[in-house]
Design a protein around this motif. Structure first.
Motif, PDB file in Angstrom:
ATOM      1  N   ALA A  38       0.783  -1.179   0.044  1.00 11.35           N
ATOM      2  CA  ALA A  38       0.237   0.254   0.036  1.00 11.35           C
ATOM      3  C   ALA A  38       1.000   1.217  -0.064  1.00 11.35           C
ATOM      4  N   VAL A  41       0.834   3.947  -2.985  1.00 11.72           N
ATOM      5  CA  VAL A  41      -0.617   4.974  -3.031  1.00 11.72           C
ATOM      6  C   VAL A  41      -0.794   5.817  -1.839  1.00 11.72           C
ATOM      7  N   LEU A  42      -0.045   5.302  -0.744  1.00 10.64           N
ATOM      8  CA  LEU A  42      -0.162   6.201   0.559  1.00 10.64           C
ATOM      9  C   LEU A  42       0.654   7.379   0.261  1.00 10.64           C
ATOM     10  N   LEU A  81      -7.355   7.226  -5.208  1.00 10.30           N
ATOM     11  CA  LEU A  81      -6.775   7.652  -4.002  1.00 10.30           C
ATOM     12  C   LEU A  81      -7.778   7.356  -2.811  1.00 10.30           C
ATOM     13  N   ALA A  84      -6.239   4.432  -0.940  1.00  5.14           N
ATOM     14  CA  ALA A  84      -5.416   4.710   0.146  1.00  5.14           C
ATOM     15  C   ALA A  84      -6.050   5.082   1.132  1.00  5.14           C
ATOM     16  N   TRP A 104      -3.164  11.056   7.292  1.00  2.00           N
ATOM     17  CA  TRP A 104      -2.564  10.931   5.759  1.00  2.00           C
ATOM     18  C   TRP A 104      -1.159  11.184   5.368  1.00  2.00           C
TER      19      TRP A 104
END
Ligand code: DDH
Length: 304
Positions: A38, A41-42, A81, A84, A104
């Motif tokens: 992940a 995309v984070l 997104l 994410a 985030w």
């Protein structure tokens, strides 16, 4: 009117933040997602949350977590997104005291480090907007089909210079393009979950050829014959570059930084870490003690 101090909780302890970071680390491994992580995309989530900043109007930036609202979350530039944000939802449920805006940005810092990248300075205290009235207009994020003038237009607006533009672009060591999100397709480097300066090395070393995809979108590609040897007989991997990536090579002020970062990974890490930390702080007003100056109508934030 500034939010009253008594409405806000005190800052989390180092141990509390460490718990959140550990929870993010635990979710990075996603065997069924993209290249198994992940992480990329984070990183993109944090970048797009912050990259809307405009220094002239002092609007946009990571404060507020505006992407929770359709106005920003539905921007075609932010396609994908939601994945994410969904990955981080379990962390938010476990630690409701952290704001989305802090979570985030912190998640990207954790992901970069876990993928072998530098330690990026991070400061908490962002608040979440309770409505979309301060969400920035769409169209502030870069368009990969364009060139150096566009990069300068977008990144100068945030307050970055040419060197920082090149350093930040090195994030394309990570992750991939998805035809159903951006129209572009493929990854920039062979191992897209390992942060390194490989992106700059490949930009310089490979023979990039223009290619029109079936959807009509144009990008640059290189067939990596060596990947056959590495993977033990699979078909050769096709790596890609966006037109904006290629402009780093052709622009006389950008190119010397591509060359330096390709040669000197430590220098790239140092400059990337500084520029990414700056990105995450854009538009965040802090008092002399480093506390975020809270606006009205927000959730979260804390006093010292
Ligand atoms: Fe990027 N980026 N980016 N990018 N980016 C894409 C993916 C990722 C541009 C376009 C695209 C930065 C700068 C630029 C990451 C980080 C950063 C994709 C593919 C496009 C298109 C999206 C998709 O199809 O899923 C352009 C144009 C620019 C520019 O003008 C410089 C910066 C500054 C960063 C950063 O983090 C500092 C990451 C990570 C990804 C991979 C995402 C994923 O899902 O994997």
């Amino acid at each position: 009117r500034a939010k009253m101090a008594q409405d806000t909780p005190s800052a989390p302890s180092a141990a509390q933040l460490e718990e959140v970071k550990a929870a993010v680390r635990e979710l990075l491994h996603q065997p069924d997602y993209d290249d198994g992580s992940a992480g990329p995309v984070l990183v993109r989530l944090a970048w797009h949350s912050a990259g809307t900043y405009c220094k002239e109007t002092d609007t946009g930036g990571s404060n507020g977590a505006g992407m929770r609202y359709e106005k920003e979350g539905g921007d075609p530039a932010n396609a994908g997104l939601a994945d994410a944000r969904a990955f981080l939802e379990s962390v938010k449920r476990r630690f409701p005291w952290i704001t989305y805006a802090d979570l985030w940005t912190l998640a990207a810092v954790v992901a970069i480090r876990e993928m072998g990248g530098p330690e990026v300075a991070w400061h908490g205290g962002r608040t979440d907007f309770m409505d979309d009235s301060r969400v920035p207009p769409r169209g502030r994020l870069p368009d990969g089909a364009q060139g150096a003038d566009h990069l300068r237009h977008i990144f100068y607006r945030m307050g970055f210079d040419d060197r920082e533009i090149v350093a930040l672009s090195g994030a394309h060591n990570l992750g991939r393009c998805h035809a159903d999100r951006s129209g572009f397709h493929g990854k920039w480097v062979n191992n897209p979950t390992r942060f390194s300066n490989q992106y700059f090395r490949l930009l310089l070393a490979n023979d990039w050829k223009r290619k029109k995809l079936p959807n009509g979108v144009e990008q640059f590609v290189h067939i990596d014959e060596d990947s056959v040897l590495e993977d033990g007989g699979d078909k050769p991997e096709e790596l890609m570059m966006l037109p904006t990536d290629m402009s780093l090579l052709s622009d006389p002020a950008f190119r010397p930084w591509v060359e330096r970062y390709a040669r000197d990974k430590d220098l790239f890490f140092e400059h990337f870490a500084a520029a990414f930390a700056k990105l995450l702080e854009l538009g965040i007003r802090r008092d002399s003690a480093g506390r975020v100056v809270n606006d009205e109508n927000v959730e979260g934030g804390y006093r010292s």
